[in-house]
Design a protein around this motif. Structure first.
Motif, PDB file in Angstrom:
ATOM      1  N   VAL A 184      42.804  34.770  41.004  1.00 51.94           N
ATOM      2  CA  VAL A 184      43.177  34.870  39.601  1.00 51.94           C
ATOM      3  C   VAL A 184      44.622  35.329  39.471  1.00 51.94           C
ATOM      4  O   VAL A 184      44.954  36.221  38.721  1.00 51.94           O
ATOM      5  N   GLY A 185      45.483  34.708  40.257  1.00 46.38           N
ATOM      6  CA  GLY A 185      46.889  35.028  40.181  1.00 46.38           C
ATOM      7  C   GLY A 185      47.207  36.418  40.681  1.00 46.38           C
ATOM      8  O   GLY A 185      48.277  36.955  40.411  1.00 46.38           O
ATOM      9  N   GLY A 186      46.286  37.042  41.422  1.00 44.40           N
ATOM     10  CA  GLY A 186      46.535  38.390  41.895  1.00 44.40           C
ATOM     11  C   GLY A 186      46.392  39.433  40.806  1.00 44.40           C
ATOM     12  O   GLY A 186      46.731  40.593  40.986  1.00 44.40           O
ATOM     13  N   LEU A 187      45.872  39.022  39.644  1.00 46.43           N
ATOM     14  CA  LEU A 187      45.813  39.930  38.509  1.00 46.43           C
ATOM     15  C   LEU A 187      44.605  40.842  38.546  1.00 46.43           C
ATOM     16  O   LEU A 187      44.607  41.901  37.953  1.00 46.43           O
ATOM     17  N   LEU A 188      43.581  40.417  39.205  1.00 45.21           N
ATOM     18  CA  LEU A 188      42.302  41.082  39.034  1.00 45.21           C
ATOM     19  C   LEU A 188      41.529  41.120  40.334  1.00 45.21           C
ATOM     20  O   LEU A 188      41.402  40.128  41.019  1.00 45.21           O
ATOM     21  N   LYS A 189      41.037  42.270  40.685  1.00 42.52           N
ATOM     22  CA  LYS A 189      40.145  42.383  41.832  1.00 42.52           C
ATOM     23  C   LYS A 189      38.717  42.386  41.302  1.00 42.52           C
ATOM     24  O   LYS A 189      38.292  43.304  40.626  1.00 42.52           O
ATOM     25  N   ARG A 190      37.980  41.331  41.628  1.00 41.82           N
ATOM     26  CA  ARG A 190      36.609  41.226  41.180  1.00 41.82           C
ATOM     27  C   ARG A 190      35.672  41.646  42.305  1.00 41.82           C
ATOM     28  O   ARG A 190      36.042  41.649  43.470  1.00 41.82           O
ATOM     29  N   GLU A 191      34.442  41.956  41.942  1.00 37.91           N
ATOM     30  CA  GLU A 191      33.468  42.384  42.938  1.00 37.91           C
ATOM     31  C   GLU A 191      33.040  41.235  43.836  1.00 37.91           C
ATOM     32  O   GLU A 191      32.609  41.460  44.958  1.00 37.91           O
ATOM     33  N   SER A 192      33.161  40.005  43.333  1.00 38.42           N
ATOM     34  CA  SER A 192      32.730  38.862  44.136  1.00 38.42           C
ATOM     35  C   SER A 192      33.414  37.598  43.650  1.00 38.42           C
ATOM     36  O   SER A 192      33.918  37.530  42.523  1.00 38.42           O
ATOM     37  N   PHE A 193      33.419  36.596  44.523  1.00 35.54           N
ATOM     38  CA  PHE A 193      33.844  35.249  44.171  1.00 35.54           C
ATOM     39  C   PHE A 193      32.870  34.270  44.809  1.00 35.54           C
ATOM     40  O   PHE A 193      32.223  34.579  45.800  1.00 35.54           O
ATOM     41  N   HIS A 194      32.826  33.069  44.232  1.00 36.34           N
ATOM     42  CA  HIS A 194      31.907  32.063  44.746  1.00 36.34           C
ATOM     43  C   HIS A 194      32.641  30.739  44.855  1.00 36.34           C
ATOM     44  O   HIS A 194      32.782  30.002  43.873  1.00 36.34           O
ATOM     45  N   LYS A 195      33.096  30.433  46.052  1.00 32.78           N
ATOM     46  CA  LYS A 195      33.819  29.201  46.313  1.00 32.78           C
ATOM     47  C   LYS A 195      32.828  28.085  46.627  1.00 32.78           C
ATOM     48  O   LYS A 195      31.914  28.270  47.427  1.00 32.78           O
ATOM     49  N   MET A 196      33.042  26.928  46.009  1.00 28.83           N
ATOM     50  CA  MET A 196      32.084  25.839  46.191  1.00 28.83           C
ATOM     51  C   MET A 196      32.775  24.522  46.508  1.00 28.83           C
ATOM     52  O   MET A 196      33.959  24.347  46.222  1.00 28.83           O
ATOM     53  N   GLU A 197      32.010  23.610  47.070  1.00 27.95           N
ATOM     54  CA  GLU A 197      32.439  22.236  47.302  1.00 27.95           C
ATOM     55  C   GLU A 197      31.611  21.319  46.392  1.00 27.95           C
ATOM     56  O   GLU A 197      30.573  21.728  45.857  1.00 27.95           O
ATOM     57  N   PRO A 198      32.053  20.071  46.240  1.00 29.03           N
ATOM     58  CA  PRO A 198      31.302  19.145  45.385  1.00 29.03           C
ATOM     59  C   PRO A 198      29.833  19.017  45.766  1.00 29.03           C
ATOM     60  O   PRO A 198      28.966  18.900  44.889  1.00 29.03           O
ATOM     61  N   VAL A 199      29.524  19.080  47.063  1.00 24.06           N
ATOM     62  CA  VAL A 199      28.143  18.893  47.499  1.00 24.06           C
ATOM     63  C   VAL A 199      27.227  19.985  46.947  1.00 24.06           C
ATOM     64  O   VAL A 199      26.042  19.725  46.664  1.00 24.06           O
ATOM     65  N   ILE A 200      27.745  21.188  46.765  1.00 25.44           N
ATOM     66  CA  ILE A 200      26.928  22.279  46.217  1.00 25.44           C
ATOM     67  C   ILE A 200      26.652  22.039  44.738  1.00 25.44           C
ATOM     68  O   ILE A 200      25.512  22.163  44.268  1.00 25.44           O
ATOM     69  N   LEU A 201      27.697  21.691  43.988  1.00 25.99           N
ATOM     70  CA  LEU A 201      27.504  21.411  42.565  1.00 25.99           C
ATOM     71  C   LEU A 201      26.564  20.229  42.363  1.00 25.99           C
ATOM     72  O   LEU A 201      25.682  20.257  41.495  1.00 25.99           O
ATOM     73  N   GLU A 202      26.736  19.206  43.190  1.00 24.97           N
ATOM     74  CA  GLU A 202      25.876  18.021  43.091  1.00 24.97           C
ATOM     75  C   GLU A 202      24.422  18.399  43.380  1.00 24.97           C
ATOM     76  O   GLU A 202      23.499  17.956  42.675  1.00 24.97           O
ATOM     77  N   ARG A 203      24.213  19.220  44.385  1.00 22.42           N
ATOM     78  CA  ARG A 203      22.858  19.661  44.732  1.00 22.42           C
ATOM     79  C   ARG A 203      22.199  20.370  43.561  1.00 22.42           C
ATOM     80  O   ARG A 203      21.030  20.110  43.229  1.00 22.42           O
ATOM     81  N   GLU A 204      22.934  21.283  42.934  1.00 22.99           N
ATOM     82  CA  GLU A 204      22.351  22.081  41.856  1.00 22.99           C
ATOM     83  C   GLU A 204      22.039  21.239  40.633  1.00 22.99           C
ATOM     84  O   GLU A 204      21.022  21.454  39.962  1.00 22.99           O
ATOM     85  N   LEU A 205      22.882  20.269  40.321  1.00 20.11           N
ATOM     86  CA  LEU A 205      22.587  19.403  39.186  1.00 20.11           C
ATOM     87  C   LEU A 205      21.351  18.548  39.448  1.00 20.11           C
ATOM     88  O   LEU A 205      20.498  18.378  38.569  1.00 20.11           O
TER      89      LEU A 205
END
Length: 245
Positions: A184-205
């Motif tokens: 997030v541009g180094g602006l914010l330290k979040r507790e977690s992130f979730h990086k995905m690829e198209p295959v994951i989004l396709e699976r969930e849909l």
């Protein structure tokens, strides 16, 4: 926060920092956002634009004549959106402040759902739950469009080896991490992130019942150079609710 965007290496005419320190809004649509706007021109029921920030995507949808539910966590940003609309547009833009995960619409009441650039803030179970909600909200033939960040960016490249190892091991959600990724541009330290690829989004849909019309990677050529990597910085998916339901 302003100091970050004042830094020449981070400056970008397409960025507008959000008021709630959740990153930035882009005033440009990628091919998935453009596809949704094109779809909205022929809708008969309202569409939902979720996580809109100041509402650039919402305004593009309103230009088609569609009615839009505009959602964001920040009431102040939604107010700014509302103030920027014409009187006629305000009649077709229904503001829905709050967490998108907690929204509720009547089954079959929407023609489309747009969720740009915020699925990487969700856990796996949250993703699965909200995608099923989208399916319920949409009328038969309705569309959902989602975009999400991937591990393959300049800001997350330290996570790539772990991600690929976990993916090879068959983990269901290999891109979820509680490690501090420069994001997030180094602006914010979040507790977690979730990086995905198209295959994951396709699976969930598909699990939710959607037919997948399109899924793939997205380059972010308009991002600062040190945020880019190899043209796979983002990914997107378009799902269609079958008409025979």
């Amino acid at each position: 926060m302003d100091a970050f965007y004042d830094d020449p290496k981070n400056s970008n005419p397409h960025f507008k920092p959000t008021l709630n320190a959740h990153g930035h809004m882009l005033d440009v649509l990628d091919e998935y956002g453009e596809a949704f706007v094109a779809f909205a021109r022929n809708t008969t029921k309202p569409v939902a634009d979720l996580g809109v920030a100041f509402g650039f995507s919402t305004k593009e949808i309103l230009k088609t004549g569609a009615t839009v539910y505009a959602n964001d966590l920040s009431e102040d940003m939604l107010k700014e959106l509302n103030d920027s609309l014409t009187e006629e547009e305000r009649l077709r833009c229904i503001l829905k402040p709050g967490n998108a995960l907690e929204l509720d619409f009547e089954p079959g009441s929407l023609s489309g759902v747009l969720a740009l650039r915020w699925f990487h803030f969700l856990t796996g179970p949250e993703i699965r739950e909200v995608v099923h909600k989208f399916f319920t909200w949409l009328e038969p033939g309705g569309k959902v469009v989602i975009t999400c960040s991937t591990p393959y960016s300049g800001r997350a490249k330290s996570f790539i080896p772990e991600y690929e190892e976990r993916k090879a091991a068959g983990e269901e959600w290999p891109g979820f991490t509680t490690k501090q990724i420069q994001e997030v541009g180094g602006l914010l330290k979040r507790e977690s992130f979730h990086k995905m690829e198209p295959v994951i989004l396709e699976r969930e849909l598909k699990l939710a019942g959607f037919d997948v019309e399109k899924a793939g990677f997205l380059t972010r050529s308009y991002y600062p150079a040190h945020w880019q990597l190899d043209g796979r910085e983002y990914c997107g998916v378009i799902g269609v609710k079958p008409k025979n339901l």
